[in-house]
Design a protein around this motif. Sequence first.
Motif, PDB file in Angstrom:
ATOM      1  N   LEU A 165    -122.668 -60.585 -34.258  1.00 41.15           N
ATOM      2  CA  LEU A 165    -121.700 -60.994 -35.278  1.00 41.15           C
ATOM      3  C   LEU A 165    -121.220 -59.721 -35.979  1.00 41.15           C
ATOM      4  N   PRO A 166    -119.950 -59.338 -35.836  1.00 41.95           N
ATOM      5  CA  PRO A 166    -119.549 -57.980 -36.210  1.00 41.95           C
ATOM      6  C   PRO A 166    -119.327 -57.694 -37.694  1.00 41.95           C
ATOM      7  N   GLY A 167    -119.383 -58.685 -38.559  1.00 39.39           N
ATOM      8  CA  GLY A 167    -119.154 -58.382 -39.967  1.00 39.39           C
ATOM      9  C   GLY A 167    -119.268 -59.613 -40.833  1.00 39.39           C
ATOM     10  N   VAL A 168    -119.083 -59.418 -42.126  1.00 40.62           N
ATOM     11  CA  VAL A 168    -119.154 -60.524 -43.071  1.00 40.62           C
ATOM     12  C   VAL A 168    -117.992 -60.414 -44.053  1.00 40.62           C
ATOM     13  N   VAL A 169    -117.435 -61.560 -44.382  1.00 38.13           N
ATOM     14  CA  VAL A 169    -116.338 -61.647 -45.345  1.00 38.13           C
ATOM     15  C   VAL A 169    -116.804 -62.509 -46.508  1.00 38.13           C
ATOM     16  N   PRO A 170    -116.665 -62.051 -47.747  1.00 37.92           N
ATOM     17  CA  PRO A 170    -117.163 -62.826 -48.885  1.00 37.92           C
ATOM     18  C   PRO A 170    -116.423 -64.138 -49.074  1.00 37.92           C
ATOM     19  N   PHE A 171    -117.147 -65.121 -49.641  1.00 42.51           N
ATOM     20  CA  PHE A 171    -116.546 -66.420 -49.923  1.00 42.51           C
ATOM     21  C   PHE A 171    -115.319 -66.298 -50.823  1.00 42.51           C
ATOM     22  N   ASN A 172    -115.416 -65.403 -51.793  1.00 44.75           N
ATOM     23  CA  ASN A 172    -114.367 -65.321 -52.813  1.00 44.75           C
ATOM     24  C   ASN A 172    -113.266 -64.333 -52.447  1.00 44.75           C
ATOM     25  N   ALA A 173    -113.138 -64.013 -51.170  1.00 43.14           N
ATOM     26  CA  ALA A 173    -112.077 -63.077 -50.750  1.00 43.14           C
ATOM     27  C   ALA A 173    -110.721 -63.639 -51.164  1.00 43.14           C
ATOM     28  N   PRO A 174    -109.950 -62.882 -51.921  1.00 45.19           N
ATOM     29  CA  PRO A 174    -108.657 -63.396 -52.388  1.00 45.19           C
ATOM     30  C   PRO A 174    -107.609 -63.413 -51.285  1.00 45.19           C
ATOM     31  N   LEU A 175    -106.434 -63.889 -51.622  1.00 43.90           N
ATOM     32  CA  LEU A 175    -105.307 -63.825 -50.704  1.00 43.90           C
ATOM     33  C   LEU A 175    -104.698 -62.435 -50.809  1.00 43.90           C
ATOM     34  N   PHE A 176    -104.776 -61.675 -49.737  1.00 44.91           N
ATOM     35  CA  PHE A 176    -104.261 -60.316 -49.768  1.00 44.91           C
ATOM     36  C   PHE A 176    -102.802 -60.298 -49.315  1.00 44.91           C
ATOM     37  N   PRO A 177    -102.057 -59.236 -49.677  1.00 44.75           N
ATOM     38  CA  PRO A 177    -100.633 -59.177 -49.325  1.00 44.75           C
ATOM     39  C   PRO A 177    -100.416 -59.310 -47.817  1.00 44.75           C
ATOM     40  N   ILE A 178     -99.449 -60.134 -47.451  1.00 44.20           N
ATOM     41  CA  ILE A 178     -99.112 -60.263 -46.035  1.00 44.20           C
ATOM     42  C   ILE A 178     -98.053 -59.229 -45.677  1.00 44.20           C
ATOM     43  N   ILE A 179     -97.940 -58.952 -44.400  1.00 42.17           N
ATOM     44  CA  ILE A 179     -96.906 -58.048 -43.906  1.00 42.17           C
ATOM     45  C   ILE A 179     -95.692 -58.889 -43.532  1.00 42.17           C
ATOM     46  N   GLU A 180     -94.599 -58.656 -44.210  1.00 38.34           N
ATOM     47  CA  GLU A 180     -93.367 -59.402 -43.921  1.00 38.34           C
ATOM     48  C   GLU A 180     -92.468 -58.645 -42.959  1.00 38.34           C
ATOM     49  N   SER A 181     -92.466 -57.323 -43.067  1.00 46.05           N
ATOM     50  CA  SER A 181     -91.738 -56.488 -42.110  1.00 46.05           C
ATOM     51  C   SER A 181     -92.599 -55.280 -41.784  1.00 46.05           C
ATOM     52  N   VAL A 182     -92.673 -54.940 -40.516  1.00 47.66           N
ATOM     53  CA  VAL A 182     -93.568 -53.879 -40.055  1.00 47.66           C
ATOM     54  C   VAL A 182     -92.899 -52.519 -40.181  1.00 47.66           C
ATOM     55  N   LYS A 183     -93.623 -51.595 -40.820  1.00 50.79           N
ATOM     56  CA  LYS A 183     -93.142 -50.219 -40.964  1.00 50.79           C
ATOM     57  C   LYS A 183     -94.001 -49.289 -40.104  1.00 50.79           C
ATOM     58  N   ALA A 184     -93.426 -48.212 -39.677  1.00 54.26           N
ATOM     59  CA  ALA A 184     -94.154 -47.238 -38.843  1.00 54.26           C
ATOM     60  C   ALA A 184     -95.019 -46.342 -39.732  1.00 54.26           C
ATOM     61  N   GLU A 185     -95.952 -46.980 -40.442  1.00 56.14           N
ATOM     62  CA  GLU A 185     -96.856 -46.282 -41.340  1.00 56.14           C
ATOM     63  C   GLU A 185     -98.291 -46.626 -40.960  1.00 56.14           C
ATOM     64  N   PHE A 186     -99.099 -45.605 -40.726  1.00 57.84           N
ATOM     65  CA  PHE A 186    -100.438 -45.754 -40.168  1.00 57.84           C
ATOM     66  C   PHE A 186    -101.468 -45.145 -41.122  1.00 57.84           C
ATOM     67  N   LEU A 187    -102.631 -45.787 -41.201  1.00 61.80           N
ATOM     68  CA  LEU A 187    -103.704 -45.295 -42.057  1.00 61.80           C
ATOM     69  C   LEU A 187    -104.952 -45.020 -41.227  1.00 61.80           C
ATOM     70  N   LEU A 188    -105.520 -43.821 -41.420  1.00 64.73           N
ATOM     71  CA  LEU A 188    -106.826 -43.473 -40.857  1.00 64.73           C
ATOM     72  C   LEU A 188    -107.740 -43.172 -42.029  1.00 64.73           C
ATOM     73  N   SER A 189    -108.840 -43.908 -42.137  1.00 60.63           N
ATOM     74  CA  SER A 189    -109.716 -43.722 -43.300  1.00 60.63           C
ATOM     75  C   SER A 189    -111.177 -43.756 -42.877  1.00 60.63           C
ATOM     76  N   GLY A 190    -112.036 -43.274 -43.781  1.00 59.82           N
ATOM     77  CA  GLY A 190    -113.471 -43.311 -43.515  1.00 59.82           C
ATOM     78  C   GLY A 190    -114.050 -41.921 -43.343  1.00 59.82           C
ATOM     79  N   LEU A 191    -115.062 -41.831 -42.489  1.00 57.32           N
ATOM     80  CA  LEU A 191    -115.722 -40.554 -42.222  1.00 57.32           C
ATOM     81  C   LEU A 191    -114.882 -39.782 -41.213  1.00 57.32           C
ATOM     82  N   LEU A 192    -114.307 -38.682 -41.631  1.00 55.71           N
ATOM     83  CA  LEU A 192    -113.355 -37.934 -40.810  1.00 55.71           C
ATOM     84  C   LEU A 192    -114.098 -36.920 -39.941  1.00 55.71           C
TER      85      LEU A 192
END
Length: 354
Positions: A165-192
């Motif tokens: 089971l690869p992960g856990v999501v909390p019960f109280n997870a809110p509604l996060f922003p949806i993507i309405e139009s896709v932009k060519a913007e990429f995120l790399l985060s974490g341990l670099l």
Amino acid sequence: MRYFITNVLPHHLSGKYKISYAAANFSWALIHSSVFDEVFSIAPLNVSGAIDDVDMPELVYSDWRKRGKILQKLAPIKESFLIFRKIKRNSNVWFYNISILNIVLFFLCKWFKPSAHCNVIILDIYIPKRKLSLEALFLWAINHANSTIKLSDSPLFTCKKTECLPGVVPFNAPLFPIIESVKAEFLLSGLLREDISQISLIIRVFSKIKNAALYITGFSEKEEEMKLECSKYPNIHYYGELSFNRYMDLLHKVSFLLSTRDPKEKGNQCNFPSKIIEGILHNRIIISTIKYKQLAGLKYFFVSSDEDELKNQIEGIIRMDSVGLIRYANQSNYAKSMFNPNRWGEIMNSLEKV
């Protein structure tokens, strides 16, 4: 009784005390659910001295951490004995990994309270390089647990009673922003680090894709070198480590979240990137260099780690029509249904049956 043995402090203090945000997110999602009857936390070794701003009843914090460096390093042993005395017989104990922090408690339960079943949630391991090493001992303990829940499959994990089971999501997870139009913007985060993010490869690839913006945030051991390299390219933006709120703002700004672990590294077959679950929950489009069977049913892009091929694949994704791309976004409900604490509870119930 079902116990959870974890290694966190209050969520809002994770940055101050250098607690992994991924560990905090995972542990607190389970702590705040009804999965466990009681929780005990043994703080990482870097946490010492008087921690007056920490108000956490689950934390077992011995006075050894307030003394010299030697006793501070040995503190988890004393804390393990304190927890061991509180664990009831005929219970189930679930360990967050097996590490230097809880290995003593694991063996105390195994040897002196065998009716208390020892179970392990395997989130991450260091592959043993020698047969006689702490890492080898941790892996032996994992494989001799009563049962395990693993975030990914690996031939190193041999416990017979196990679920993936690869992960856990909390019960109280809110509604996060949806993507309405896709932009060519990429995120790399974490341990670099190269084995975790292939950071050099990603910078080289995006330096050649001028119509895409790459945002980088996280911890790098070569901070100044990273800043200098990224500054050469107007479409690559390096932020270093960000506060939680600033990171969330950046995550919701981009359309794509990159998970670019090196598939040749054996250690990357022993865990699952928490960033992927986070990205799915936050409705981002996932691009991964490893294909995960745990994500069957989810739409995401699987890409190469070869530089030329990866460049062509990213450019191909950017050229896709918006209708085709939006199918890869806004899959938050998938994460909530597949990885919520109820599902964890059901799997634990199943594994705990004799």
